[in-house]
Design a protein around this motif. Sequence first.
Motif, PDB file in Angstrom:
ATOM      1  N   SER A  63       0.854  -1.191   0.000  1.00 48.78           N
ATOM      2  CA  SER A  63       0.000   0.000   0.000  1.00 48.78           C
ATOM      3  C   SER A  63       0.890   1.241   0.000  1.00 48.78           C
ATOM      4  CB  SER A  63      -0.888  -0.006   1.248  1.00 48.78           C
ATOM      5  OG  SER A  63      -1.308   1.307   1.558  1.00 48.78           O
ATOM      6  N   THR A  64       0.757   2.083  -1.023  1.00 48.89           N
ATOM      7  CA  THR A  64       1.578   3.297  -1.055  1.00 48.89           C
ATOM      8  C   THR A  64       1.179   4.240   0.082  1.00 48.89           C
ATOM      9  OG1 THR A  64       0.118   4.014  -2.857  1.00 48.89           O
ATOM     10  CG2 THR A  64       2.347   3.350  -3.447  1.00 48.89           C
ATOM     11  N   GLY A  65      -0.099   4.267   0.451  1.00 47.49           N
ATOM     12  CA  GLY A  65      -0.526   5.109   1.570  1.00 47.49           C
ATOM     13  C   GLY A  65       0.166   4.678   2.858  1.00 47.49           C
ATOM     14  N   PHE A  76       3.884   5.607   2.661  1.00 48.95           N
ATOM     15  CA  PHE A  76       4.087   7.039   2.904  1.00 48.95           C
ATOM     16  C   PHE A  76       3.906   7.366   4.383  1.00 48.95           C
ATOM     17  CE2 PHE A  76       3.026   8.062  -1.716  1.00 48.95           C
ATOM     18  CZ  PHE A  76       4.316   8.474  -2.011  1.00 48.95           C
ATOM     19  N   ARG A  77       2.862   6.819   5.021  1.00 48.97           N
ATOM     20  CA  ARG A  77       2.623   7.148   6.435  1.00 48.97           C
ATOM     21  C   ARG A  77       3.776   6.645   7.308  1.00 48.97           C
ATOM     22  NH1 ARG A  77      -2.606   6.552   4.648  1.00 48.97           N
ATOM     23  NH2 ARG A  77      -2.787   4.350   5.136  1.00 48.97           N
ATOM     24  N   GLN A  78       4.392   5.489   6.931  1.00 49.88           N
ATOM     25  CA  GLN A  78       5.550   5.004   7.693  1.00 49.88           C
ATOM     26  C   GLN A  78       6.717   5.986   7.566  1.00 49.88           C
ATOM     27  OE1 GLN A  78       6.090   1.106   6.007  1.00 49.88           O
ATOM     28  NE2 GLN A  78       4.651   0.128   7.423  1.00 49.88           N
ATOM     29  N   GLY A  90      -4.414  15.851   1.199  1.00 54.82           N
ATOM     30  CA  GLY A  90      -5.127  14.877   0.359  1.00 54.82           C
ATOM     31  C   GLY A  90      -4.742  14.974  -1.100  1.00 54.82           C
ATOM     32  N   ASP A  91      -3.709  15.777  -1.399  1.00 53.41           N
ATOM     33  CA  ASP A  91      -3.202  15.817  -2.775  1.00 53.41           C
ATOM     34  C   ASP A  91      -2.286  14.627  -3.014  1.00 53.41           C
ATOM     35  OD1 ASP A  91      -4.424  18.177  -3.638  1.00 53.41           O
ATOM     36  OD2 ASP A  91      -2.940  19.382  -2.562  1.00 53.41           O
ATOM     37  N   LEU A  92      -2.028  14.352  -4.287  1.00 54.05           N
ATOM     38  CA  LEU A  92      -1.133  13.245  -4.598  1.00 54.05           C
ATOM     39  C   LEU A  92       0.322  13.674  -4.453  1.00 54.05           C
ATOM     40  CD1 LEU A  92      -2.814  11.628  -7.736  1.00 54.05           C
ATOM     41  CD2 LEU A  92      -2.998  10.957  -5.331  1.00 54.05           C
ATOM     42  N   VAL A  93       1.117  12.790  -3.900  1.00 54.97           N
ATOM     43  CA  VAL A  93       2.565  12.993  -3.861  1.00 54.97           C
ATOM     44  C   VAL A  93       3.046  12.945  -5.321  1.00 54.97           C
ATOM     45  CG1 VAL A  93       4.731  12.031  -2.973  1.00 54.97           C
ATOM     46  CG2 VAL A  93       2.634  11.851  -1.603  1.00 54.97           C
ATOM     47  N   PRO A  94       4.019  13.800  -5.716  1.00 60.34           N
ATOM     48  CA  PRO A  94       4.437  13.811  -7.122  1.00 60.34           C
ATOM     49  C   PRO A  94       4.813  12.420  -7.646  1.00 60.34           C
ATOM     50  CG  PRO A  94       5.382  15.677  -5.957  1.00 60.34           C
ATOM     51  CD  PRO A  94       4.693  14.830  -4.924  1.00 60.34           C
ATOM     52  N   ASP A 103      -2.056  -1.665  -3.622  1.00 57.40           N
ATOM     53  CA  ASP A 103      -3.241  -0.983  -3.091  1.00 57.40           C
ATOM     54  C   ASP A 103      -2.931   0.518  -3.070  1.00 57.40           C
ATOM     55  OD1 ASP A 103      -4.877   0.294  -1.185  1.00 57.40           O
ATOM     56  OD2 ASP A 103      -4.180  -0.964   0.470  1.00 57.40           O
ATOM     57  N   GLY A 104      -3.573   1.268  -3.969  1.00 52.59           N
ATOM     58  CA  GLY A 104      -3.355   2.716  -3.997  1.00 52.59           C
ATOM     59  C   GLY A 104      -2.292   3.171  -4.987  1.00 52.59           C
ATOM     60  N   PHE A 105      -1.808   2.273  -5.794  1.00 51.56           N
ATOM     61  CA  PHE A 105      -0.855   2.613  -6.857  1.00 51.56           C
ATOM     62  C   PHE A 105      -1.132   1.693  -8.039  1.00 51.56           C
ATOM     63  CE2 PHE A 105       2.934   2.201  -9.374  1.00 51.56           C
ATOM     64  CZ  PHE A 105       3.466   3.475  -9.411  1.00 51.56           C
ATOM     65  N   PRO A 106      -1.163   2.193  -9.256  1.00 50.58           N
ATOM     66  CA  PRO A 106      -0.996   3.583  -9.653  1.00 50.58           C
ATOM     67  C   PRO A 106      -2.272   4.403  -9.421  1.00 50.58           C
ATOM     68  CG  PRO A 106      -1.317   2.207 -11.600  1.00 50.58           C
ATOM     69  CD  PRO A 106      -1.278   1.282 -10.430  1.00 50.58           C
ATOM     70  N   ARG A 107      -2.092   5.725  -9.328  1.00 52.07           N
ATOM     71  CA  ARG A 107      -3.217   6.638  -9.146  1.00 52.07           C
ATOM     72  C   ARG A 107      -3.254   7.692 -10.237  1.00 52.07           C
ATOM     73  NH1 ARG A 107      -3.607   5.933  -3.111  1.00 52.07           N
ATOM     74  NH2 ARG A 107      -5.300   7.153  -2.308  1.00 52.07           N
ATOM     75  N   THR A 108      -2.295   7.678 -11.152  1.00 47.42           N
ATOM     76  CA  THR A 108      -2.280   8.625 -12.280  1.00 47.42           C
ATOM     77  C   THR A 108      -1.822   7.861 -13.521  1.00 47.42           C
ATOM     78  OG1 THR A 108       0.053   9.236 -12.056  1.00 47.42           O
ATOM     79  CG2 THR A 108      -1.520  10.522 -10.753  1.00 47.42           C
ATOM     80  N   PRO A 139       0.638   8.734 -15.650  1.00 48.02           N
ATOM     81  CA  PRO A 139       2.099   8.552 -15.671  1.00 48.02           C
ATOM     82  C   PRO A 139       2.566   7.426 -14.746  1.00 48.02           C
ATOM     83  CG  PRO A 139       1.569  10.888 -15.585  1.00 48.02           C
ATOM     84  CD  PRO A 139       0.271  10.141 -15.410  1.00 48.02           C
ATOM     85  N   GLN A 140       1.929   7.272 -13.590  1.00 44.84           N
ATOM     86  CA  GLN A 140       2.303   6.157 -12.705  1.00 44.84           C
ATOM     87  C   GLN A 140       1.979   4.824 -13.366  1.00 44.84           C
ATOM     88  OE1 GLN A 140       0.505   6.551  -8.802  1.00 44.84           O
ATOM     89  NE2 GLN A 140       1.401   8.582  -8.457  1.00 44.84           N
ATOM     90  N   ALA A 141       0.838   4.750 -14.047  1.00 45.65           N
ATOM     91  CA  ALA A 141       0.437   3.498 -14.711  1.00 45.65           C
ATOM     92  C   ALA A 141       1.437   3.141 -15.814  1.00 45.65           C
ATOM     93  CB  ALA A 141      -0.965   3.634 -15.287  1.00 45.65           C
ATOM     94  N   ASN A 160     -11.343  16.668  -1.049  1.00 43.68           N
ATOM     95  CA  ASN A 160     -10.236  16.835  -1.997  1.00 43.68           C
ATOM     96  C   ASN A 160      -9.816  15.482  -2.568  1.00 43.68           C
ATOM     97  OD1 ASN A 160      -8.312  18.246  -3.475  1.00 43.68           O
ATOM     98  ND2 ASN A 160      -6.734  17.863  -1.943  1.00 43.68           N
ATOM     99  N   ARG A 161      -9.705  14.446  -1.718  1.00 40.75           N
ATOM    100  CA  ARG A 161      -9.253  13.140  -2.221  1.00 40.75           C
ATOM    101  C   ARG A 161     -10.279  12.552  -3.199  1.00 40.75           C
ATOM    102  NH1 ARG A 161      -7.991  11.755   3.138  1.00 40.75           N
ATOM    103  NH2 ARG A 161      -8.890   9.691   2.959  1.00 40.75           N
ATOM    104  N   GLN A 162     -11.578  12.830  -2.945  1.00 40.90           N
ATOM    105  CA  GLN A 162     -12.599  12.332  -3.885  1.00 40.90           C
ATOM    106  C   GLN A 162     -12.456  13.034  -5.237  1.00 40.90           C
ATOM    107  OE1 GLN A 162     -16.116  12.947  -1.441  1.00 40.90           O
ATOM    108  NE2 GLN A 162     -16.149  10.794  -0.833  1.00 40.90           N
TER     109      GLN A 162
END
Length: 183
Positions: free
Chosen positions: A30-32, A35-37, A56-60, A84-89, A91-93, A139-141
């Motif tokens: 999970s990328t979330g 990141f939280r770690q 709630g914005d995406l990390v670059p 879980d949570g990647f890709p989200r854009t 370019p990530q895909a 914002n996340r929605q």
Amino acid sequence: MRIILIGPPGAGKGTQAALLHSELGVPHISTGVLFRQHVDGQTPLGRQAGRYLDTGDLVPDRITTEMVAQRLAEPDARQGFLLDGFPRTLPQARALSELLAADDHRLDAAVEYTVPDEVLTERLLSRARTDDTPETIRNRQQVYRTQTAPLLRFYADILLTVDAAGPAADIAEKTLGLLRPRG
Ligand code: AMP
């Protein structure tokens, strides 16, 4: 199997990944959570990512993709993974496709979880995560609709859509039923 989970915040991706990964014998990444770690551990990456999580914005993409590339290179992820949570854009895909293609691999499935909006907000508000305030949720929605939903078309030929409004165990069963023929 190499699987990604897509769905709006609150769709239950994390819950499903936790239920599915042992059945499938692949790690849950999970990328979330990653990141939280980093934020909690106050690492350099955590210091860069923290402000995005707060709003709630995406990390670059560059930072996110680099973190995922490192995680996927670890031995436990060589035979498969549940992302879980990647890709989200987009370019990530594309970056993920290239990363996998370099090893002659590709995704087996993209699982989309759909849930009505009012159920989503209710679930998020009951979760009590520090980034689950009404403003960041909105914002996340919005970020999901504009930046992540286009992935559904990108993955059209491997997309499996699951109605995720019921009990978690039932949804996991439905997901496994759809994934088995691909395993
Ligand atoms: P999640 O736990 O999946 O809801 O993610 C929490 C937060 O981490 C998101 O609101 C983003 O700030 C960040 N995040 C997680 N995954 C990604 C990603 N693939 N790309 C950019 N930011 C991400």
